[in-house]
Scaffold this active site. Sequence first.
Site, PDB file in Angstrom:
ATOM      1  N   ALA A  95      39.263  74.054 -24.804  1.00  0.00           N
ATOM      2  CA  ALA A  95      40.388  73.980 -25.733  1.00  0.00           C
ATOM      3  C   ALA A  95      41.642  73.591 -24.977  1.00  0.00           C
ATOM      4  CB  ALA A  95      40.606  75.337 -26.390  1.00  0.00           C
ATOM      5  N   ASP A  96      42.504  72.818 -25.624  1.00  0.00           N
ATOM      6  CA  ASP A  96      43.815  72.580 -25.036  1.00  0.00           C
ATOM      7  C   ASP A  96      44.485  73.955 -24.857  1.00  0.00           C
ATOM      8  OD1 ASP A  96      46.074  71.396 -24.038  1.00  0.00           O
ATOM      9  OD2 ASP A  96      46.305  69.966 -25.677  1.00  0.00           O
ATOM     10  N   CYS A  97      45.394  74.021 -23.876  1.00  0.00           N
ATOM     11  CA  CYS A  97      45.933  75.327 -23.473  1.00  0.00           C
ATOM     12  C   CYS A  97      46.984  75.768 -24.467  1.00  0.00           C
ATOM     13  CB  CYS A  97      46.566  75.221 -22.097  1.00  0.00           C
ATOM     14  SG  CYS A  97      45.436  74.413 -20.929  1.00  0.00           S
ATOM     15  N   ALA A 141      45.247  76.386 -27.468  1.00  0.00           N
ATOM     16  CA  ALA A 141      44.946  75.959 -28.844  1.00  0.00           C
ATOM     17  C   ALA A 141      44.295  77.064 -29.687  1.00  0.00           C
ATOM     18  CB  ALA A 141      44.051  74.723 -28.825  1.00  0.00           C
TER      19      ALA A 141
END
Length: 792
Positions: free
Chosen positions: A302-304, A306
């Site tokens: 996941a994007d940080c 998200a």
Amino acid sequence: MAKTDCFVFSLSVVILAIVSLVAEAGYYVCDPEAYAKQGLDITEFAFCDDNLPYTERVKDLVDRMTVSEKIQNLGNRAKGVPRLGLKPYQWWSEALHGISSQGTGGVWFDSVVPGATSFPQVILTTATFNESLWKAIGETVSTEGRAMYNLKHAGITYWSPVINVVRDPRWGRTLETPGEDPFVVGRYAVNFVRGMQDVEGTQHIKDLDSRPLKVSACCKHMAAYDVEGWNGTTRFVFNSKVTQQDMVETFLRPFEMCVKEGEVSAVMCSYNKINGVPSCANPVLLNETVRNAWNLHGYIVADCDAVEEMKKHQNYMDYTPEETAAAALSAGLDLDCEDWRTYHSYYQDHLESATKQGLVREEDIDRSLTYLYTVQMRLGYFDGDTPFERLGKDDICTDQHVEMAADAARQGIVLLKNNDEALPLNPYFVKNIALIGPHGNASSAMLGNYAGTPCRLKTPLDGLSAYANVTFAKGCWNILCHDQGLFKPALEAAKSADATVLLVGLDNSVENEDLDRTNLLLPSNQAELINQVAKVSRGPVIVVIMSAGGVDISFALNNKAVHAIIWAGYPGEQGGRAIADVVFGAYNPGGRLPVTWYPNDYVNQIPMTSMRLRPIDQLGYPGRTHRFYTGPTVFPFGYGLSYTKFRHSIKLHKKALSVKINLPTHVHCRDLQYAGHKPTCPAVMVDDIHCHKNFKFDVVVANIGGRDGSQVVIVYSKPPAGIVGANVKQVIGFKRVFVPAGGRRTLRFQFNVCKALGIVDYKSSMLLASGQHTIIVGDQGNSFPLRVNLSF
Ligand SMILES: *[C@@H]1O[C@H](CO)[C@@H](O)[C@H](O)[C@H]1NC(C)=O
Ligand SMILES: *[C@@H]1O[C@H](CO)[C@@H](O)[C@H](O)[C@H]1NC(C)=O
Ligand SMILES: *[C@@H]1O[C@H](CO)[C@@H](O)[C@H](O)[C@H]1NC(C)=O
Ligand SMILES: *[C@@H]1O[C@H](CO)[C@@H](O)[C@H](O)[C@H]1NC(C)=O
Ligand SMILES: *[C@@H]1O[C@H](CO)[C@@H](O)[C@H](O)[C@H]1NC(C)=O
């Protein structure tokens, strides 16, 4: 005998020396000494038995872990399992255009590793349209990454490249991307990823669960994410409303190429929602598409932060934190990147209680861990037996790497205007230069974002000083150029110099992550600076623009006193040298714009949050990108001049103008919406036919000017006229070739009919339309028709 003894002795000294070097190198798990020190017998741990296949070793490891231990290894700051000899691991390192210290701890620079090679930002590297360069940069970056890993200054899992298609010219992260054409973006992804990941001599290994990795790359951010913040909508809450057609044709295509052709070992999901569902909790996107349909061998991260955003700002489905984490896991999200402000990971904080509440299957946790540890095994993280153990300080910032950074910038720089052949400047006549503008001595601004500490910066002032005596006047305090207080010395300098070079444009204070532009103009007084300087300059006036997104510089284009314009992207640590080499003709520019440069009014015609690529007539929205926009441009996609002249001619092979496909009786014709006459069998579904038909042709590129130079040939396909909603054209191939003055080179292009001519209809099916397609070669008006006959 004595001789042999001596030989054996010296050999063992060498071996000892090698062994001690290896022991100095980066950490690996299954180190017998480390186990012995901990009082553990390594032979009891099957996951350290390198006679077993990775699948069995990984299963052994995962099966030994408690649920709590498992969950603590699903965040970027994986805790390891000390009792099993497994140390913590930081999954987050960045390498967008060189090893970068962005993020929370994977990479850092100090006296041990003071810097790493900083290549041009991706948007300029893309402008080279040189696939072998894209791959070579990946290879060099991963060599430096491995060396830094051995020196304990970087990880071996990199969350690069960024392969989102630039849909809107305002987007703040345009600098990080390979531009607006999905095929070009996809080819960049494939080459960069292969450069990063492939270990020479092992590419033939078919089993992606065992094929070695040099470092692990990650294609991000999936998907339909290209709004940082617009009119109150931030990327953390943005609900990207997309059609399935745009999804397949545009937003997912580079990711599909990255996974299928690049064989990337990680994919990152984005912050935004897609049609109401957060990307990182979307099982159709993650599990069904990336994992199952594309067959990803690697992990999804996941994007940080998200996952936390789903709760914090989106409050998705009113879920509890546990339900949120569980939704992501069961959608197929393997690794959670923490909130970079608080160092908290939602998985690590909430998955355990989610498990206790019965929201999570241990099977899903195990599967995610299996993907993660398999990647680490392929990286040699467990066995430490890679060909890279001996890389060290001498392999970072080498002259060769720094030269490659300079070369990449030279290859990417785009010549936009050159009236009266003002460029290149002749160093024999141009002895002194007025260097004017806020970027005249640009240093870190040349790196854009996601940079590390560069090895050797060469500012434009440095670069031009190698050719002439330079009088430097900033003209503006900074890029924003709020007042004209510094104009006077700039005008004075221009009045007496043999030539004037203006270095203007944008920087991270105007376009960046979390920062979209609101207009497409040069900031406040920059245009005024250019006009006033041009008016009084004694010599030719050269404008060099640093930016990622297109800038509406119509005023300078129309101003006869501005003789030449160059776009230099963000050219990396050697940018100043590259610019000077182009200005003085040591290098003949051949770069091409990887995005359309729109007139400024474009931003008033369409809200940034409208994701549709096709024009929407009822709302007055123009289309987006060269594939759908037919309005006026400042410069079209693919634009770029040279100091020499090229002429193209096409050599067609026999039967090249028509392709006949006999359809088996069980294959049905598919409908297409036509304005006007519709063929009897409008199209066929590409998946329905075994499409092995190719067409090929040669393009002869003749250099008919007086200088050696490189030419980029971009090939487009254009579907038959009258199909409603079809693209105007799409890129299907490109090559860059060097041709000496007076010489000619032949480029062979070969295409699969279905891949090159396929179009995606509104139901998101990939179709091959019958009728007359057009193949457009380059920007010199060369094209030829290609008829597709579908018959039974
Ligand atoms: C493409 O890049 C490579 C560097 O990887 C370089 O050697 C080559 O000359 C470039 N090709 C052209 C035509 O500029
Ligand atoms: C920006 O948001 C405001 C408030 O939601 C809305 O009224 C306005 O129409 C939006 N502007 C554009 C250009 O969409
Ligand atoms: C993903 O899809 C596969 C195959 O349909 C299925 O077995 C699995 O349970 C799904 N979920 C996850 C989290 O992998
Ligand atoms: C140019 O930039 C360099 C590096 O930032 C700095 O050391 C130098 O003083 C600057 N020179 C001028 C003339 O501004
Ligand atoms: C710069 O000026 C100095 C002194 O006027 C002169 O000696 C030198 O040759 C000049 N350099 C160039 C590159 O013109």
